[in-house]
Design a protein around this motif. Structure first.
Motif, PDB file in Angstrom:
ATOM      1  N   GLN A  55       1.090  -1.169   0.153  1.00 60.59           N
ATOM      2  CA  GLN A  55      -0.106   0.029  -0.216  1.00 60.59           C
ATOM      3  C   GLN A  55       0.756   1.291   0.376  1.00 60.59           C
ATOM      4  O   GLN A  55       0.588   2.196  -0.670  1.00 60.59           O
ATOM      5  CB  GLN A  55      -0.927  -0.382   1.251  1.00 60.59           C
ATOM      6  N   ALA A  58       2.414   2.054  -3.298  1.00 65.24           N
ATOM      7  CA  ALA A  58       1.602   2.576  -4.851  1.00 65.24           C
ATOM      8  C   ALA A  58       1.138   3.697  -4.168  1.00 65.24           C
ATOM      9  O   ALA A  58       0.642   4.459  -4.964  1.00 65.24           O
ATOM     10  CB  ALA A  58       0.563   1.080  -4.111  1.00 65.24           C
ATOM     11  N   HIS A  59       1.049   4.175  -2.525  1.00 65.42           N
ATOM     12  CA  HIS A  59       0.998   5.337  -2.190  1.00 65.42           C
ATOM     13  C   HIS A  59       1.513   6.056  -1.365  1.00 65.42           C
ATOM     14  O   HIS A  59       1.724   5.572  -0.303  1.00 65.42           O
ATOM     15  CB  HIS A  59      -0.422   5.237  -1.096  1.00 65.42           C
ATOM     16  N   GLN A  60       2.561   6.464  -2.139  1.00 67.07           N
ATOM     17  CA  GLN A  60       4.145   7.353  -2.008  1.00 67.07           C
ATOM     18  C   GLN A  60       3.487   8.001  -0.159  1.00 67.07           C
ATOM     19  O   GLN A  60       4.568   8.757   0.203  1.00 67.07           O
ATOM     20  CB  GLN A  60       4.998   7.630  -2.415  1.00 67.07           C
ATOM     21  N   VAL A  61       2.732   8.393  -0.048  1.00 66.71           N
ATOM     22  CA  VAL A  61       2.302   9.879   1.057  1.00 66.71           C
ATOM     23  C   VAL A  61       2.136   9.170   2.140  1.00 66.71           C
ATOM     24  O   VAL A  61       2.760   9.682   3.229  1.00 66.71           O
ATOM     25  CB  VAL A  61       0.979  10.324   0.331  1.00 66.71           C
TER      26      VAL A  61
END
Length: 437
Positions: A55, A58-61
């Motif tokens: 996760q 996929a969502h580096q934030v």
């Protein structure tokens, strides 16, 4: 005059064996319960990491909040371990050796809860450390003399390993080779009672199966036994490298002046994040990785060109470096499974080479992997009987015993020639204990 049976044997029901066995079984049951809960929590958390890291990839934030979480865990872990840092860090085996040599004392409750909570805080986020079951000191539980207390402590050590790996005989042998360096016949039955009691508890949690079950079928062909000494020699050399680096960690980390030792864990906590983003199954003690390697889920001996060697070498280097960073950062956690993982990766390198040059068929890939695990572990620990029995109990067959004996022998011999010591004894010597008054 020839003595008769009545003059030789004791009177019936005059032995204290029943009381000793009750104490040993209680120690085994309690140790098994603690270690089983510890294992279960770690296993569940690792499953969470296998979901979380993809996760984050996929969502580096999400990476920044995770780094902040690691900083928070470092702070909590430091506060927990600080009052007894030297007693809590590492596997605890060197500290226990020092107790048996009258060089150390532990306030058992203060240590055990810190090792339990601190170990979870260190291992669950993915540091490359493993659970080496807590040993219970029995002085507050049973009224017994010094010899009886020592026996209960020995039962706790053996039970801890038996519960951690579902390997009761290896637990008893580990006690002999690494802790007590002796095995009195009168203690045998108590130690066996403790190990089977601890293992019984793990069965209730994890079913009747070792935590690292590696079913190897069939015998390794005798015609390729000539390669086993060569594998053993190579593993002996790399075992010495492992010992040398591990014993250099404390001096290296001591040079970090601006960060207290209690907070050194932030270094591996942050640096290990890219590894998890690449492949989360490399994290933690990683018996899952051994299972993947054993079953060739990664297809490493089917890769073309030189990748069949370079990829296992890369995995070995990652595991080696981060195992060292994790262990050297002054946190609770052991090296038992870490050594087995590294041995498995070295076994893959050896097996792939032998397969590539058509010395062995691919069907013998798992045989070399298991044999290498035993040899690498047996050399580093300088505990050949424990290594052979541990892998035998994990494999579930005695068909690989002779190849393991041969390879362990050469690996042990090379390490000894180079000046290596039993790794836990070496770590105890590094702690510079002295005899207590």
């Amino acid at each position: 005059m020839i003595k008769n049976a009545k003059q030789i044997l004791r009177r019936p029901f005059t032995t204290n064996i029943t009381a000793r066995l009750i104490r040993a079984i209680v120690v085994g049951l309690v140790t098994g319960l603690i270690v089983s809960i510890f294992r279960w929590i770690i296993d569940q958390t690792m499953q969470l990491l296998y979901h979380l890291y993809p996760q984050m990839a996929a969502h580096q934030v999400l990476i920044l909040p995770y780094i902040l979480l690691m900083i928070f865990i470092t702070f909590i872990l430091g506060k927990i371990t600080a009052p007894y840092l030297d007693q809590v860090i590492g596997s605890g085996v060197p500290q226990l050796e020092a107790i048996f040599l009258n060089e150390n004392q532990m306030p058992w409750w203060s240590i055990i809860w810190r090792k339990f909570i601190g170990g979870l805080l260190a291992i669950c986020p993915g540091l490359m450390l493993v659970r080496e079951g807590p040993c219970i000191e029995a002085e507050k539980t049973f009224k017994t003399d010094a010899e009886g207390l020592k026996e209960m402590q020995e039962c706790g050590v053996a039970a801890g390993l038996a519960a951690a790996f579902s390997a009761p005989i290896a637990g008893a042998l580990f006690l002999v080779e690494e802790i007590s360096f002796g095995f009195k016949p009168r203690k045998v039955i108590s130690i066996l009672a403790a190990t089977f009691s601890a293992d019984f508890v793990t069965i209730l949690f994890f079913v009747n199966k070792p935590c690292l079950y590696l079913p190897v079928n069939g015998y390794l062909p005798v015609k390729i036994y000539w390669s086993l000494p060569l594998i053993g020699i190579a593993l002996g050399l790399l075992a010495y490298l492992y010992q040398y680096v591990l014993l250099s960690l404390k001096p290296w980390f001591s040079k970090i002046k601006k960060l207290p030792a209690t907070y050194h864990s932030i270094i591996p906590f942050v640096l290990i994040i890219p590894v998890g983003l690449w492949n989360a199954r490399l994290l933690g003690g990683s018996h899952v990785l051994i299972d993947d390697l054993f079953n060739n889920n990664l297809g490493l001996h089917q890769i073309s060109s030189w990748s069949f060697i370079t990829i296992p070498i890369l995995l070995f280097m990652i595991r080696f470096i981060f195992s060292m960073l994790s262990y050297g950062s002054s946190v609770p956690g052991g090296i038992f499974m870490l050594i087995l993982v590294l041995g498995a990766l070295l076994g893959i390198i050896c097996a792939n080479l032998l397969i590539k040059v058509q010395i062995i068929a691919p069907m013998y890939y798992p045989h070399i992997l298991v044999i290498s695990m035993a040899a690498y572990f047996g050399a580093i620990e300088k505990a050949p009987f424990t290594a052979i029995m541990l892998l035998t109990e994990m494999v579930g067959t005695i068909q690989q015993v002779l190849p393991m004996i041969i390879t362990v022998f050469f690996a042990y011999y090379v390490l000894d020639l180079l000046g290596g010591k039993p790794i836990y004894e070496a770590l105890r010597l590094q702690m510079n204990y002295h005899k207590l008054n």
